[in-house]
Design a protein around this motif. Structure first.
Motif, PDB file in Angstrom:
ATOM      1  N   PRO A 199       0.830  -1.208   0.000  1.00 43.63           N
ATOM      2  CA  PRO A 199       0.000   0.000   0.000  1.00 43.63           C
ATOM      3  C   PRO A 199       0.869   1.265   0.000  1.00 43.63           C
ATOM      4  O   PRO A 199       1.927   1.309   0.632  1.00 43.63           O
ATOM      5  N   SER A 200       0.423   2.274  -0.705  1.00 40.55           N
ATOM      6  CA  SER A 200       1.227   3.493  -0.850  1.00 40.55           C
ATOM      7  C   SER A 200       1.345   4.278   0.451  1.00 40.55           C
ATOM      8  O   SER A 200       2.296   5.031   0.639  1.00 40.55           O
ATOM      9  N   TRP A 201       0.441   4.097   1.355  1.00 37.57           N
ATOM     10  CA  TRP A 201       0.414   4.890   2.578  1.00 37.57           C
ATOM     11  C   TRP A 201       1.295   4.331   3.685  1.00 37.57           C
ATOM     12  O   TRP A 201       1.519   4.995   4.702  1.00 37.57           O
ATOM     13  N   THR A 202       1.837   3.127   3.539  1.00 43.01           N
ATOM     14  CA  THR A 202       2.587   2.512   4.639  1.00 43.01           C
ATOM     15  C   THR A 202       3.892   3.244   4.950  1.00 43.01           C
ATOM     16  O   THR A 202       4.298   3.329   6.111  1.00 43.01           O
ATOM     17  N   GLU A 203       4.554   3.776   3.934  1.00 45.51           N
ATOM     18  CA  GLU A 203       5.802   4.495   4.179  1.00 45.51           C
ATOM     19  C   GLU A 203       5.545   5.770   4.975  1.00 45.51           C
ATOM     20  O   GLU A 203       6.253   6.072   5.939  1.00 45.51           O
ATOM     21  N   GLU A 204       4.531   6.519   4.601  1.00 49.68           N
ATOM     22  CA  GLU A 204       4.193   7.746   5.331  1.00 49.68           C
ATOM     23  C   GLU A 204       3.700   7.428   6.740  1.00 49.68           C
ATOM     24  O   GLU A 204       4.064   8.112   7.706  1.00 49.68           O
ATOM     25  N   ALA A 205       2.912   6.381   6.879  1.00 46.85           N
ATOM     26  CA  ALA A 205       2.417   5.996   8.202  1.00 46.85           C
ATOM     27  C   ALA A 205       3.565   5.590   9.113  1.00 46.85           C
ATOM     28  O   ALA A 205       3.599   5.977  10.287  1.00 46.85           O
ATOM     29  N   SER A 206       4.527   4.837   8.589  1.00 49.30           N
ATOM     30  CA  SER A 206       5.660   4.422   9.429  1.00 49.30           C
ATOM     31  C   SER A 206       6.503   5.625   9.821  1.00 49.30           C
ATOM     32  O   SER A 206       7.002   5.696  10.949  1.00 49.30           O
ATOM     33  N   ARG A 207       6.662   6.588   8.938  1.00 49.89           N
ATOM     34  CA  ARG A 207       7.417   7.799   9.261  1.00 49.89           C
ATOM     35  C   ARG A 207       6.728   8.594  10.371  1.00 49.89           C
ATOM     36  O   ARG A 207       7.365   9.028  11.330  1.00 49.89           O
ATOM     37  N   ILE A 208       5.436   8.760  10.281  1.00 45.73           N
ATOM     38  CA  ILE A 208       4.685   9.502  11.298  1.00 45.73           C
ATOM     39  C   ILE A 208       4.687   8.756  12.627  1.00 45.73           C
ATOM     40  O   ILE A 208       4.844   9.359  13.696  1.00 45.73           O
ATOM     41  N   LEU A 209       4.530   7.446  12.586  1.00 47.59           N
ATOM     42  CA  LEU A 209       4.568   6.657  13.828  1.00 47.59           C
ATOM     43  C   LEU A 209       5.939   6.723  14.488  1.00 47.59           C
ATOM     44  O   LEU A 209       6.039   6.776  15.716  1.00 47.59           O
TER      45      LEU A 209
END
Length: 154
Positions: A38-48
């Motif tokens: 999913p395209s959002w996993t990289e951004e989600a991991s960065r924010i987390l």
């Protein structure tokens, strides 16, 4: 109140760290399988990751100074200068992060009009981590200041 804040920070650290681990595992599983990542996993991991650091930063100051210290350099000083350093460092930390937290509020308000590129949520949520760092470091630095100056009067 102090226990409640500590508990909230611990829970926030654990939830964001476990979320980060889950996102990275999802990326790994998807890359080595037929599923598309999913395209959002990289951004989600960065924010987390950023939130894990922001929740843990205050706890590191609270719990016996888990930040890096130059003990070899510090131990070269005489006891009077060490006492001055022990009282002045929390004051400097408090001032620095009070300014940081003040401007973080402005930064969060600027982020309210922006949207996250891949996840589509309000970027003010992401930028709020900066305020958490500033506020929690100020909170625990204040407790260290009070403790340092109570020692002298006792």
């Amino acid at each position: 109140m102090r226990k409640a804040i500590g508990k909230i920070l611990k829970i926030g650290t654990l939830v964001s760290t476990w979320g980060l681990i889950a996102m990275v595992l999802l990326q790994i599983i998807c890359r080595f399988s037929w599923f598309e990542t999913p395209s959002w996993t990289e951004e989600a991991s960065r924010i987390l990751f950023i939130y894990a650091i922001s929740f843990a930063s205050g706890l590191a100051l609270k719990s016996s100074n888990y930040y890096v210290a130059l003990d070899a350099f510090y131990n070269m000083f005489n006891p009077k200068f060490k006492a001055v350093l022990d009282k002045s460092i929390p004051v400097v930390i408090f001032i620095l992060f009070a300014v940081f937290a003040f401007y973080a509020i402005r930064f969060v308000s600027l982020g309210m009009i922006e949207k996250s590129p891949s996840m589509g949520f309000n970027m003010g949520i992401s930028f709020c981590s900066m305020f958490i760092i500033g506020a929690t470091l100020c909170y625990y630095a204040w407790h260290k200041i009070v403790k340092a100056y109570k020692k002298k009067s006792a």
